[in-house]
Design a protein around this motif. Structure first.
Motif, PDB file in Angstrom:
ATOM      1  N   GLN A 111      59.380  45.706  40.680  1.00  0.00           N
ATOM      2  CA  GLN A 111      60.688  45.205  40.411  1.00  0.00           C
ATOM      3  C   GLN A 111      61.330  45.015  41.959  1.00  0.00           C
ATOM      4  O   GLN A 111      61.160  46.028  42.560  1.00  0.00           O
ATOM      5  CB  GLN A 111      61.864  46.084  39.829  1.00  0.00           C
ATOM      6  CG  GLN A 111      62.952  45.469  39.656  1.00  0.00           C
ATOM      7  CD  GLN A 111      63.991  46.406  38.883  1.00  0.00           C
ATOM      8  OE1 GLN A 111      63.592  47.075  38.213  1.00  0.00           O
ATOM      9  NE2 GLN A 111      65.094  45.851  38.830  1.00  0.00           N
ATOM     10  N   TYR A 115      63.793  38.054  44.620  1.00  0.00           N
ATOM     11  CA  TYR A 115      62.529  37.483  43.912  1.00  0.00           C
ATOM     12  C   TYR A 115      61.999  36.323  44.780  1.00  0.00           C
ATOM     13  O   TYR A 115      60.825  36.127  45.080  1.00  0.00           O
ATOM     14  CB  TYR A 115      62.962  36.860  42.567  1.00  0.00           C
ATOM     15  CG  TYR A 115      61.666  36.535  42.148  1.00  0.00           C
ATOM     16  CD1 TYR A 115      60.533  37.064  41.591  1.00  0.00           C
ATOM     17  CD2 TYR A 115      61.609  34.698  41.713  1.00  0.00           C
ATOM     18  CE1 TYR A 115      59.180  36.456  41.216  1.00  0.00           C
ATOM     19  CE2 TYR A 115      60.457  34.264  41.070  1.00  0.00           C
ATOM     20  CZ  TYR A 115      59.175  34.845  40.876  1.00  0.00           C
ATOM     21  OH  TYR A 115      58.259  34.357  40.404  1.00  0.00           O
ATOM     22  N   LYS A 139      59.264  32.693  34.748  1.00  0.00           N
ATOM     23  CA  LYS A 139      60.017  33.027  33.783  1.00  0.00           C
ATOM     24  C   LYS A 139      61.568  33.059  34.312  1.00  0.00           C
ATOM     25  O   LYS A 139      61.602  34.068  35.311  1.00  0.00           O
ATOM     26  CB  LYS A 139      59.488  34.350  33.232  1.00  0.00           C
ATOM     27  CG  LYS A 139      60.578  35.023  32.073  1.00  0.00           C
ATOM     28  CD  LYS A 139      59.826  36.103  31.433  1.00  0.00           C
ATOM     29  CE  LYS A 139      60.693  36.940  30.234  1.00  0.00           C
ATOM     30  NZ  LYS A 139      60.484  38.178  29.577  1.00  0.00           N
ATOM     31  N   LYS A 140      62.223  32.529  33.934  1.00  0.00           N
ATOM     32  CA  LYS A 140      63.906  32.596  34.149  1.00  0.00           C
ATOM     33  C   LYS A 140      64.668  32.762  33.106  1.00  0.00           C
ATOM     34  O   LYS A 140      64.518  32.001  32.243  1.00  0.00           O
ATOM     35  CB  LYS A 140      64.094  31.431  34.973  1.00  0.00           C
ATOM     36  CG  LYS A 140      63.460  31.355  36.389  1.00  0.00           C
ATOM     37  CD  LYS A 140      63.641  29.933  37.069  1.00  0.00           C
ATOM     38  CE  LYS A 140      63.075  29.777  38.469  1.00  0.00           C
ATOM     39  NZ  LYS A 140      63.505  28.667  39.177  1.00  0.00           N
ATOM     40  N   GLU A 144      66.765  38.058  33.999  1.00  0.00           N
ATOM     41  CA  GLU A 144      66.017  38.421  34.936  1.00  0.00           C
ATOM     42  C   GLU A 144      65.071  37.351  35.706  1.00  0.00           C
ATOM     43  O   GLU A 144      65.372  36.117  34.805  1.00  0.00           O
ATOM     44  CB  GLU A 144      64.851  39.287  34.695  1.00  0.00           C
ATOM     45  CG  GLU A 144      63.885  38.757  33.633  1.00  0.00           C
ATOM     46  CD  GLU A 144      62.715  39.769  33.270  1.00  0.00           C
ATOM     47  OE1 GLU A 144      61.401  39.515  33.181  1.00  0.00           O
ATOM     48  OE2 GLU A 144      63.074  41.377  33.493  1.00  0.00           O
ATOM     49  N   GLY A 146      61.514  36.067  37.289  1.00  0.00           N
ATOM     50  CA  GLY A 146      60.123  36.613  37.690  1.00  0.00           C
ATOM     51  C   GLY A 146      58.895  35.784  37.418  1.00  0.00           C
ATOM     52  O   GLY A 146      59.328  34.523  36.865  1.00  0.00           O
ATOM     53  N   ARG A 252      52.862  41.184  38.000  1.00  0.00           N
ATOM     54  CA  ARG A 252      54.173  40.889  37.379  1.00  0.00           C
ATOM     55  C   ARG A 252      55.365  41.354  38.183  1.00  0.00           C
ATOM     56  O   ARG A 252      55.294  42.614  38.564  1.00  0.00           O
ATOM     57  CB  ARG A 252      54.198  41.563  35.871  1.00  0.00           C
ATOM     58  CG  ARG A 252      55.717  41.253  35.424  1.00  0.00           C
ATOM     59  CD  ARG A 252      55.787  41.662  34.016  1.00  0.00           C
ATOM     60  NE  ARG A 252      57.132  41.243  33.300  1.00  0.00           N
ATOM     61  CZ  ARG A 252      58.188  41.947  33.597  1.00  0.00           C
ATOM     62  NH1 ARG A 252      58.302  43.114  33.989  1.00  0.00           N
ATOM     63  NH2 ARG A 252      59.410  41.562  33.056  1.00  0.00           N
ATOM     64  N   TYR A 254      59.480  40.799  39.428  1.00  0.00           N
ATOM     65  CA  TYR A 254      60.636  40.343  38.714  1.00  0.00           C
ATOM     66  C   TYR A 254      61.986  40.875  39.387  1.00  0.00           C
ATOM     67  O   TYR A 254      61.811  41.774  40.282  1.00  0.00           O
ATOM     68  CB  TYR A 254      60.581  40.624  37.238  1.00  0.00           C
ATOM     69  CG  TYR A 254      60.740  42.072  37.012  1.00  0.00           C
ATOM     70  CD1 TYR A 254      61.912  42.745  36.637  1.00  0.00           C
ATOM     71  CD2 TYR A 254      59.396  42.949  36.868  1.00  0.00           C
ATOM     72  CE1 TYR A 254      61.896  44.074  36.544  1.00  0.00           C
ATOM     73  CE2 TYR A 254      59.634  44.212  36.563  1.00  0.00           C
ATOM     74  CZ  TYR A 254      60.740  44.705  36.414  1.00  0.00           C
ATOM     75  OH  TYR A 254      60.665  46.305  36.213  1.00  0.00           O
ATOM     76  N   GLN A 256      65.911  41.929  38.528  1.00  0.00           N
ATOM     77  CA  GLN A 256      67.018  41.689  37.299  1.00  0.00           C
ATOM     78  C   GLN A 256      68.109  41.135  37.834  1.00  0.00           C
ATOM     79  O   GLN A 256      68.815  41.474  38.943  1.00  0.00           O
ATOM     80  CB  GLN A 256      67.175  43.144  36.917  1.00  0.00           C
ATOM     81  CG  GLN A 256      66.065  43.728  36.063  1.00  0.00           C
ATOM     82  CD  GLN A 256      66.582  45.209  35.636  1.00  0.00           C
ATOM     83  OE1 GLN A 256      67.490  45.848  35.907  1.00  0.00           O
ATOM     84  NE2 GLN A 256      65.897  45.689  34.836  1.00  0.00           N
TER      85      GLN A 256
END
Length: 358
Positions: A111, A115, A139-140, A144, A146, A252, A254, A256
């Motif tokens: 995390q 980003y 991914k939005k 979050e 990421g 991965r 991301y 938050q």
């Protein structure tokens, strides 16, 4: 005359003897040619049998070597195949001098605070390490930002790449590393390929010596199967070499976007404070109820006005209609009562008066 006859007989005997010698020579020559053909056929079948035996022996030797290598592997050699050795070379030499083939794979979840900035730094790290990005999923959501990355990096820089990832600014970092030893499979593939190449060379030599069409077709089919298997083995070996040379990292990363609401700890209150809270709570409930009533009336006022405008004429029309019907009914009842009374009066005899008696 007798001498002439003897000479003729001698010439005939020589001719007969020469003819017998010629016939015997032809018989011997035909037998030798048939024996040579049989020998050539037996030699070819022996060569095929020798080839298959050689292939079986090579395969059995390779399996025996791989089993012996596995059996004689010491705990120290297995420990030498750990992650730390991947910084130098994925092919690690053990005590027996055999290069071990190791495939490394890592899963990382982190995390970050920013980003977009972390994504730019990640691309720079991939470029500097000599690796490449194999797959990317963005991914939005409202919670979050990421993405998921599949990265291939040289095995020699595998550890340094993970160290660079860990240095990125973030609030959390989780990683796991897994190594797979494919040395035994690679040695077995090498042995199988050598055996198949020996068979290929034999079949090529047989094809050059073959004369009949059916033999050529049979050898050609067997040669095609052998070459197909050789290419399959080479493809598997290339795949293993590529995965040994380049390690895989599943990342991965991301950020938050929704901040967590801090939990407020409740403090203990006294009797007066509790009483005050209860009164204020009740007052708030009454105020909310009155406010809700007024809001309901204000919201329903246009509808009520419309109902009044439409309902009053309808009500007056209904009342007038009802009054008219009631008047008619009462009049009918009065008329009926009058008629009944008249009928009764006409039916009863009137008593005689004094004038009538006189």
């Amino acid at each position: 005359m007798e001498e002439v006859q003897k000479g003729v007989r001698g010439v005939k005997g020589v001719k007969i003897l020469a003819a017998m010698m010629i016939i015997f020579t032809l018989i011997v020559a035909s037998g030798c040619s048939a024996a040579s053909n049989e020998n050539s056929k037996s030699n070819s079948s022996a060569d095929l049998a020798t080839t298959s035996k050689a292939e079986g022996s090579v395969a059995s030797e390779s399996k025996a070597d791989s089993k012996s290598n596995t059996a004689t592997e010491s705990p120290e050699a297995a420990a030498g195949a750990s992650f730390g050795a991947s910084e130098t070379d994925p092919s690690i030499a053990d005590d027996a001098g055999m290069n071990r083939k190791l495939i490394y794979r890592s899963n990382v979840a982190m995390q970050v605070d920013d980003y977009a900035k972390a994504q730019t730094l990640l691309k720079n790290i991939i470029h500097l390490s000599g690796g490449y990005l194999l797959k990317f999923d963005d991914k939005k959501t409202s919670a979050e930002l990421g993405g998921t990355y599949t990265i291939k990096v040289p095995s020699s820089g595998f550890d340094s790449f993970l160290t660079a990832l860990e240095k990125l600014k973030g609030s959390s970092y989780e990683s796991s590393i897994e190594g797979t030893d494919v040395t035994e499979e690679y040695v077995d593939l090498e042995s199988r390929m050598k055996a198949r190449q020996v068979v290929e060379a034999r079949l090529l030599s047989f094809m050059e010596k073959a004369v009949k069409t059916d033999e050529l077709l049979k050898i050609s089919n067997e040669l095609g199967d052998v070459q197909t298997e050789i290419e399959r083995i080479k493809g598997r070996m290339r795949y293993l070499d590529k995965n040994v040379a380049y390690s895989t990292i599943e990342l991965r990363m991301y950020q938050q976007t929704v901040t967590e609401v801090p939990v407020v700890k409740e403090e203990k209150t006294g009797f007066l404070q509790s009483l005050q809270n209860a009164l204020s709570g009740s007052a708030n409930v009454v105020y909310a109820f009155i406010q809700g009533v007024f809001i309901f009336i204000a919201g329903a006022l246009p509808v009520l006005l419309l109902l009044v405008v439409i309902g009053i004429p309808v009500y007056w029309a209904y009342r007038s209609n009802r009054r008219g019907k009631s008047n008619i009914a009462s009049k009918v009842q009065v008329d009926e009562k009058i008629a009944e009374r008249e009928a009764q009066d006409s039916a009863e005899p009137t008593p005689p008066t004094d004038d009538d008696k006189l």
